[in-house]
Scaffold this active site. Structure first.
Site, PDB file in Angstrom:
ATOM      1  N   ASP A 173      20.951  39.872  23.216  1.00 27.28           N
ATOM      2  CA  ASP A 173      21.065  41.279  22.833  1.00 27.28           C
ATOM      3  C   ASP A 173      21.590  41.312  21.407  1.00 27.28           C
ATOM      4  OD1 ASP A 173      22.043  43.930  22.422  1.00 27.28           O
ATOM      5  OD2 ASP A 173      22.371  44.208  24.567  1.00 27.28           O
ATOM      6  N   PHE A 219      23.208  55.488  21.984  1.00 24.92           N
ATOM      7  CA  PHE A 219      23.592  55.995  20.669  1.00 24.92           C
ATOM      8  C   PHE A 219      22.432  55.841  19.688  1.00 24.92           C
ATOM      9  CE2 PHE A 219      25.969  55.182  16.578  1.00 24.92           C
ATOM     10  CZ  PHE A 219      26.521  56.445  16.452  1.00 24.92           C
ATOM     11  N   SER A 261      23.329  51.287  27.280  1.00 27.16           N
ATOM     12  CA  SER A 261      24.147  51.119  26.077  1.00 27.16           C
ATOM     13  C   SER A 261      25.319  52.110  26.015  1.00 27.16           C
ATOM     14  CB  SER A 261      23.244  51.235  24.842  1.00 27.16           C
ATOM     15  OG  SER A 261      23.904  50.789  23.677  1.00 27.16           O
ATOM     16  N   MET A 262      25.396  52.930  24.950  1.00 29.56           N
ATOM     17  CA  MET A 262      26.476  53.918  24.847  1.00 29.56           C
ATOM     18  C   MET A 262      26.441  54.905  26.011  1.00 29.56           C
ATOM     19  SD  MET A 262      26.962  57.388  23.916  1.00 29.56           S
ATOM     20  CE  MET A 262      25.867  57.949  22.611  1.00 29.56           C
ATOM     21  N   HIS A 300      18.046  44.341  23.727  1.00 29.26           N
ATOM     22  CA  HIS A 300      18.976  45.422  24.040  1.00 29.26           C
ATOM     23  C   HIS A 300      18.349  46.583  24.812  1.00 29.26           C
ATOM     24  CE1 HIS A 300      22.517  47.879  23.847  1.00 29.26           C
ATOM     25  NE2 HIS A 300      21.883  48.844  23.205  1.00 29.26           N
TER      26      HIS A 300
END
Length: 259
Positions: free
Chosen positions: A194, A25, A93-94, A224
């Protein structure tokens, strides 16, 4: 709008095993590029699409919704599946939320998932305010660039558009509901340190999916955006080993392709 430098999608036609790489994202394919190139060099067919609203300016992302991001990932997967015998999805991630959604939808047409610091739930109590707040405040400070490695840079937005953040929260709910339908082999890699996504995200994935072939690895030296961080090499090698274990054609084919 012109693309940010490095944000362009990536594609490589290799052997009969395909890998879809899905960025996070407010990020772009730039965060997946070294990983994509590593898999391409090993003879795999690789696609790293640019998700709608990403790679230009944050205002463009505000006009999109999770269904738009999913549709692009789904179309890229279909393209790979049309020319490959087996297909894997690797995500950050997303992107991992979209990968889980793809796995729920397509079942055994996806041979495995590699998830890096998956984002599947809110870590911010303020998320409950998004339905209202998004009509009052256009954006908040961004989350891109959480990297421990000095000098490493992620090409992403410095603002988070709240209309898109609200849609992301709706994606999380949909993904959480669908996790028990995920049965594919999973390699999950996550960073204990993270600053964007808490460890409870990975814990939720591991607890809720129905997969029996599950490997968890810790990325102790990375934040992250681990795909651009100290542990990038570990991610690249572990994911390639994972693909080769589940797709013998990937190992066989490595000798027939270069670059």
């Amino acid at each position: 709008m012109p693309l940010l430098p490095g944000a362009e999608p990536y594609r490589h036609d290799g052997g009969p095993v395909g890998v879809l790489l899905v960025h996070g994202f407010t990020g772009s394919p730039q965060s997946m590029r070294p990983w994509a190139e590593h898999l391409a060099a090993a003879g795999l067919t690789v696609a790293a699409p640019l998700l709608p609203g990403h790679g230009t300016r944050w205002q463009d992302l505000g006009a999109t919704r999770w269904e738009d991001w999913f549709a692009t990932a789904d179309a890229a997967l279909a393209e790979l599946a049309a020319r490959c015998e087996q297909v894997f999805v690797c995500a950050l991630s997303m992107g991992s939320a979209l990968a889980l959604k793809l796995a729920e939808k397509h079942g055994d047409r996806i041979s495995g998932l590699v998830l890096v610091n998956p984002s599947v739930r809110s870590d911010n109590p303020g998320t409950v305010l998004l339905p209202v707040l998004r009509h009052l405040v256009p954006s908040l400070p961004g989350v891109a660039g959480d990297i421990a490695l000095p000098g490493a840079v992620e090409v992403g937005y410095d603002r988070v558009p709240l209309h898109a953040a609200w849609s992301l929260a709706r994606l999380w709910k949909s993904v959480q509901a669908g996790m028990p339908a995920v049965t594919q082999p999973v390699l999950l890699l996550h960073s204990p340190q993270d600053h964007v996504v808490s460890p409870s995200n990975s814990a939720m994935v591991l607890a809720r999916i129905s997969s029996t072939d599950v490997t968890e690895l810790l990325l102790d030296r990375s934040f992250h955006v681990a795909t651009l961080d100290h542990d990038a090499g570990l991610i690249f090698e572990a994911s390639l080993d994972f693909v080769r274990r589940l797709a013998p054609a990937a190992a066989v084919d490595a000798g027939n392709h270069s670059g």
